[in-house]
Motif scaffolding. Structure first.
Motif, short mmCIF file in Angstrom:
data_model
loop_
_atom_site.label_atom_id
_atom_site.label_comp_id
_atom_site.label_asym_id
_atom_site.label_seq_id
_atom_site.Cartn_x
_atom_site.Cartn_y
_atom_site.Cartn_z
N LEU A 20 42.90 -102.58 12.49
CA LEU A 20 42.92 -103.76 13.35
C LEU A 20 41.76 -104.68 13.00
O LEU A 20 40.61 -104.25 12.95
CB LEU A 20 42.81 -103.34 14.82
CG LEU A 20 42.92 -104.47 15.83
CD1 LEU A 20 44.35 -105.04 15.86
CD2 LEU A 20 42.52 -103.99 17.22
N GLY A 22 40.20 -108.83 13.76
CA GLY A 22 40.28 -110.03 14.57
C GLY A 22 39.63 -111.20 13.86
O GLY A 22 38.67 -111.02 13.09
N PRO A 36 36.73 -104.84 15.51
CA PRO A 36 36.05 -104.96 16.80
C PRO A 36 34.65 -104.37 16.67
O PRO A 36 34.41 -103.47 15.86
CB PRO A 36 36.90 -104.10 17.74
CG PRO A 36 38.19 -103.87 17.04
CD PRO A 36 37.92 -103.99 15.58
N GLU A 57 36.63 -106.03 23.92
CA GLU A 57 37.20 -107.04 23.05
C GLU A 57 38.72 -106.99 22.94
O GLU A 57 39.35 -108.02 22.72
CB GLU A 57 36.60 -106.91 21.64
CG GLU A 57 35.12 -107.25 21.62
CD GLU A 57 34.51 -107.17 20.23
OE1 GLU A 57 35.25 -106.98 19.24
OE2 GLU A 57 33.28 -107.32 20.13
N THR A 58 39.30 -105.77 23.06
CA THR A 58 40.74 -105.63 22.81
C THR A 58 41.52 -105.05 23.98
O THR A 58 42.74 -105.10 23.98
CB THR A 58 40.99 -104.70 21.61
OG1 THR A 58 40.65 -103.35 21.98
CG2 THR A 58 40.23 -105.15 20.37
N ALA A 96 46.59 -104.72 21.25
CA ALA A 96 45.31 -105.41 21.35
C ALA A 96 45.51 -106.75 22.04
O ALA A 96 46.42 -107.51 21.70
CB ALA A 96 44.71 -105.62 19.97
N ILE A 98 43.52 -110.35 23.42
CA ILE A 98 42.33 -111.18 23.21
C ILE A 98 41.60 -111.25 24.55
O ILE A 98 41.94 -112.04 25.42
CB ILE A 98 42.71 -112.58 22.69
CG1 ILE A 98 43.43 -112.46 21.37
CG2 ILE A 98 41.46 -113.45 22.55
CD1 ILE A 98 44.06 -113.75 20.89
N CYS A 104 37.20 -114.52 19.72
CA CYS A 104 38.25 -114.03 18.82
C CYS A 104 39.53 -114.85 19.01
O CYS A 104 39.99 -115.03 20.13
CB CYS A 104 38.52 -112.55 19.12
SG CYS A 104 39.78 -111.83 18.07
N TRP A 107 44.14 -110.85 17.14
CA TRP A 107 44.05 -109.47 16.64
C TRP A 107 45.32 -109.17 15.88
O TRP A 107 46.41 -109.55 16.33
CB TRP A 107 43.90 -108.47 17.79
CG TRP A 107 42.60 -108.55 18.51
CD1 TRP A 107 42.40 -108.98 19.79
CD2 TRP A 107 41.31 -108.17 18.00
NE1 TRP A 107 41.07 -108.91 20.10
CE2 TRP A 107 40.38 -108.42 19.03
CE3 TRP A 107 40.85 -107.67 16.79
CZ2 TRP A 107 39.02 -108.17 18.88
CZ3 TRP A 107 39.50 -107.42 16.63
CH2 TRP A 107 38.60 -107.67 17.67
#
Length: 137
Positions: A20, A22, A36, A57-58, A96, A98, A104, A107
């Motif tokens: 993953l 971003g 992340p 973050e996710t 994920a 945002i 970000c 993702w």
């Protein structure tokens, strides 16, 4: 504190043979793709930081954390210097989200053979030093 070396933690989330990433915005490395992660806080373990940053973050929960390596990242233009500690983690379920739109743009899951460009400096440095394919089963 401006001239201090900071410690960052990057988390390589693995699912179905992909990682993953971003697209960063609003900070150093803007418009580059990164895992992340974030700053290690005083008294915090690297594992706790990894879990906290991924969730912040996710919105994802991670498991099976293990150490991958570290990079020495000097951002000349921004006059910043980081040591980035990389962890890998399984992320078997969930999408994920945002969670921090100011930081970000998106993702997305990527195969190691089809990573987006440009990559964040610490990710570029990690790829030069580490065989990430060995992490992905």
């Amino acid at each position: 504190m401006e001239n201090a070396v900071r410690v960052g933690v990057g988390v390589i989330l693995i699912r179905d043979g992909k990682i993953l990433l971003g697209e960063r915005q609003g900070a150093h490395g803007e418009n580059t793709w990164a895992t992340p992660g974030g700053h290690l806080e005083m008294g915090e373990s690297v594992e706790s930081c990894a879990k906290r940053e991924v969730l912040e973050e996710t919105g994802l929960h991670i498991s099976a954390l293990h150490k991958v390596g570290f990079t020495n990242d000097i951002f000349d233009r921004e006059n910043k210097h980081y040591i980035t500690l990389f962890m890998a983690a399984d992320c078997p379920v969930g999408e994920a989200v945002i969670m921090e739109p100011e930081k970000c743009k998106a993702w997305q899951w990527f195969s190691l053979d089809a990573l987006p460009k440009p990559l964040f400096l610490s990710m570029e440095n990690l790829l030069k030093e580490t065989n990430l394919k060995s992490l992905i089963s």
